[in-house]
Design a protein around this motif. Structure first.
Motif, short mmCIF file in Angstrom:
data_model
loop_
_atom_site.label_atom_id
_atom_site.label_comp_id
_atom_site.label_asym_id
_atom_site.label_seq_id
_atom_site.Cartn_x
_atom_site.Cartn_y
_atom_site.Cartn_z
N PRO A 362 39.47 46.32 35.66
CA PRO A 362 38.13 46.12 36.19
C PRO A 362 38.17 45.43 37.55
CG PRO A 362 38.57 44.57 34.43
CD PRO A 362 39.72 45.54 34.44
N LYS A 363 37.29 45.81 38.43
CA LYS A 363 37.25 45.22 39.76
C LYS A 363 36.70 43.81 39.69
CE LYS A 363 35.48 45.98 44.44
NZ LYS A 363 34.71 46.89 45.31
N PRO A 364 37.43 42.82 40.22
CA PRO A 364 36.90 41.45 40.22
C PRO A 364 35.59 41.38 40.99
CG PRO A 364 39.21 41.50 40.90
CD PRO A 364 38.73 42.91 40.89
N ASP A 365 34.73 40.47 40.57
CA ASP A 365 33.40 40.36 41.18
C ASP A 365 33.10 38.89 41.41
OD1 ASP A 365 30.80 40.87 42.03
OD2 ASP A 365 30.01 40.78 39.98
N ILE A 366 33.02 38.47 42.67
CA ILE A 366 32.72 37.07 43.00
C ILE A 366 31.21 36.88 43.04
CG2 ILE A 366 32.93 35.24 44.73
CD1 ILE A 366 35.52 36.50 45.66
N LYS A 367 30.73 35.88 42.28
CA LYS A 367 29.30 35.58 42.27
C LYS A 367 28.96 34.47 43.25
CE LYS A 367 28.14 38.51 39.07
NZ LYS A 367 27.33 39.70 39.42
N ASP A 368 29.79 33.40 43.28
CA ASP A 368 29.53 32.32 44.22
C ASP A 368 30.77 31.46 44.37
OD1 ASP A 368 29.45 29.91 42.36
OD2 ASP A 368 27.89 31.15 41.46
N LEU A 369 30.72 30.58 45.38
CA LEU A 369 31.79 29.63 45.65
C LEU A 369 31.22 28.21 45.52
CD1 LEU A 369 33.19 31.24 48.93
CD2 LEU A 369 33.97 31.67 46.58
N SER A 370 32.08 27.27 45.16
CA SER A 370 31.65 25.87 45.10
C SER A 370 32.75 24.99 45.69
CB SER A 370 31.35 25.46 43.67
OG SER A 370 30.93 24.11 43.63
N PRO A 371 32.49 24.41 46.87
CA PRO A 371 31.27 24.53 47.68
C PRO A 371 31.25 25.86 48.43
CG PRO A 371 32.86 23.18 48.83
CD PRO A 371 33.47 23.49 47.49
N MET A 372 30.09 26.17 49.02
CA MET A 372 29.96 27.39 49.81
C MET A 372 30.33 27.17 51.27
SD MET A 372 29.07 30.04 48.00
CE MET A 372 28.47 31.16 49.26
N ALA A 373 30.45 25.87 51.67
CA ALA A 373 30.74 25.57 53.06
C ALA A 373 31.44 24.23 53.16
CB ALA A 373 29.45 25.55 53.88
N ALA A 374 32.05 24.00 54.33
CA ALA A 374 32.72 22.73 54.60
C ALA A 374 32.55 22.42 56.08
CB ALA A 374 34.20 22.81 54.22
N GLY A 426 34.04 28.38 61.67
CA GLY A 426 34.07 29.83 61.57
C GLY A 426 33.80 30.30 60.16
N SER A 427 33.92 31.59 59.95
CA SER A 427 33.67 32.22 58.66
C SER A 427 34.99 32.71 58.06
CB SER A 427 32.69 33.39 58.81
OG SER A 427 32.41 33.98 57.57
N ILE A 428 35.23 32.35 56.81
CA ILE A 428 36.46 32.72 56.11
C ILE A 428 36.11 33.72 55.00
CG2 ILE A 428 38.44 31.91 54.79
CD1 ILE A 428 38.38 30.87 57.64
N ALA A 429 36.82 34.84 54.97
CA ALA A 429 36.60 35.86 53.93
C ALA A 429 37.39 35.47 52.69
CB ALA A 429 37.01 37.23 54.42
N ILE A 430 36.68 35.21 51.60
CA ILE A 430 37.30 34.87 50.32
C ILE A 430 37.22 36.09 49.40
CG2 ILE A 430 37.26 33.35 48.33
CD1 ILE A 430 37.97 31.91 50.89
N ASN A 446 31.84 35.23 52.09
CA ASN A 446 32.12 34.37 53.24
C ASN A 446 32.00 32.89 52.90
OD1 ASN A 446 32.72 36.42 55.08
ND2 ASN A 446 30.57 36.70 55.61
N PHE A 447 33.01 32.15 53.28
CA PHE A 447 33.00 30.69 53.18
C PHE A 447 32.86 30.15 54.60
CE2 PHE A 447 35.28 26.63 53.38
CZ PHE A 447 34.66 25.93 52.37
N GLN A 448 31.87 29.29 54.82
CA GLN A 448 31.55 28.82 56.16
C GLN A 448 32.20 27.46 56.46
OE1 GLN A 448 29.98 30.67 58.40
NE2 GLN A 448 29.63 32.31 56.88
#
Length: 453
Positions: A362-374, A426-430, A446-448
């Protein structure tokens, strides 16, 4: 062996069909009768072995495996259509040591456990269940034998008691007298402390201290479990508190009612408070013989072996569908195993030999990041990645670069973020990659990194 059919004619030859296949004698009236083996003639397509439960696959090589058969012993697979009988009369459950795959085990009929340290070569087997320190009591004809994959020196065997051997050999120690023959045993793949078992009369026991000398097993048999023969108990490979139990027999309920063949439990802190939930959904009222929990989607994707083939669910049992109904024969499937590195699902049938199917990751599916930014130039921290379908070997990528990843569950991964990652804004692709099979990768989130002020 058992003869099922005999073809007699005035003219020669005669033909015999038994559970070893098809045979022919050109001179049945000779003083010494000889038979020709017709099973391996021509294209060698007569695959009618009657496999029992308890098949195993080499974790390092999908083209190696073992399986027990009726009257044809324990058979070894080496990547070719012809399997090789290596020991036993009737072969039963099998196991392969994950830390040293040359060490293998099998049960023959009743209480007869054998071990080989030469990959199962003929004449390399020794019996490890008899004599001083052996197993006593009575068992089913094909009795369950399982290996602890976290500590592969630990073996469990089910008779009318649960027995354990440390170090892969005698002595065996009796852990629990059940007063009924044990039909299935499971050790949590990620936690040696958790062991479940069930008996032929439907009693279910669980322990969460199985690593101790005298573990405490608690009876967790409760409604709505049916009063039928339990065929397989399974434990979630990523969560040792989640267990499954499947049953043989027929419910014979009204149309639209549950077949009551597949059940799920969340083990309670106090084991006696554990409850079971019927997740049979729309599964046909047909005996279920084995079960596999997919480690890449363990809460949702399950596979069951039944008397009419293999069924799967991708929604935790709300609905079920047959797998490849036009390719797998409509036959009793008694054993089922998933080789996770290659995503190969292997099905052992009782009468049509062994079959396998590639199961898509199954294809992994990212819902959110914690934290979303730094903030740029801040201290390092742990980044939590939340979503679905993260495999145990999943890897988080940071702008395409693989990072050291800690697997928490199918829904959470954690990766360290270092100060040197946070130098510039910048923006980091996770993204998340499941490296098994095709290494399928999720869509990026994107992680900011905000500028430092």
């Amino acid at each position: 062996t058992e003869i099922y059919t005999l073809s007699l004619h005035d003219a020669l030859p005669i033909y015999i069909g038994n559970d070893g296949g098809s045979w022919r004698s050109l001179k049945p009236d000779a003083k010494e009768i000889s038979y020709d083996n017709l099973n391996n003639a021509g294209k060698k397509t007569l695959a009618i072995a009657q496999f029992y439960p308890g098949i195993s696959i080499d974790p390092d090589d999908v083209d190696k495996g073992l399986g027990g058969t009726q009257d044809n012993g324990t058979q070894r697979y080496s990547g070719k259509p012809e399997w090789e009988q290596v020991t036993c009369g009737d072969g039963g459950y099998t196991a392969i040591d994950f830390s040293n795959t040359k060490t293998v085990y099998t049960g023959c009929q009743k209480i007869d456990v054998r071990k080989s340290t030469m990959s199962g070569d003929r004449d390399s087997w020794s019996t490890i269940s008899d004599g001083d320190g052996g197993i006593t009591g009575s068992s089913l004809f094909i009795a369950p034998l399982v290996l602890d994959t976290k500590d592969p020196g630990i073996l469990y065997f089910g008779a009318d008691s649960l027995w354990r051997a440390m170090g892969g050999d005698r002595p065996w120690k009796k852990l629990l007298f059940t007063n009924s023959k044990i039909s299935t045993i499971a050790v949590a793949p990620n936690n040696s402390k958790t062991v479940l078992l069930a008996t032929e009369t439907g009693s279910v026991y669980a322990a969460v201290d199985a690593d101790q000398q005298a573990p405490k097993f608690v009876n967790v048999t409760k409604a709505p479990l049916p009063n039928r023969f339990p065929t397989e108990v399974a434990i979630d490979p990523t969560d040792s508190t989640v267990a499954y139990l499947v049953f043989s027999g027929f419910e014979q309920n009204k149309v639209g009612a549950s077949s009551r063949h597949v059940f799920r439990a969340k083990l309670a802190n106090k084991l006696a408070d554990t409850t079971w939930t019927d997740i049979s959904g729309d599964l046909p009222d047909i005996p279920v013989n084995d079960m596999v929990v997919d480690p890449s989607a363990s809460e949702n994707r399950l596979y069951v072996a039944s008397d009419i083939g293999v069924f799967a669910t991708s929604n935790a049992g709300k609905s079920w569908a047959p797998m490849q109904p036009n390719s797998l024969p409509r036959v009793a499937v008694l054993g089922l195993r998933l080789h996770q590195p290659t995503r190969t699902l292997r099905a052992a049938t009782h009468g049509r030999s062994m079959w396998e199917l590639r199961v898509p990751e199954p294809k992994p599916d990212i819902k959110d990041l914690s934290p979303m930014a730094a903030v740029a130039q801040q201290k390092g921290f742990q980044l939590e990645v939340h979503g679905n379908y993260f495999s145990p070997n999943a890897v988080v990528t940071w702008n395409g670069s693989r990072r050291e990843t800690h697997f928490v569950s199918n829904h959470e991964l954690r990766v360290p973020v270092y100060p040197e990652d946070l130098v510039d804004s910048g923006s980091i692709a996770i993204a998340v990659e499941n490296p098994e099979a095709d290494g399928i990768v999720s869509d990026a989130v994107n992680f900011q990194i905000r500028a430092h002020r």
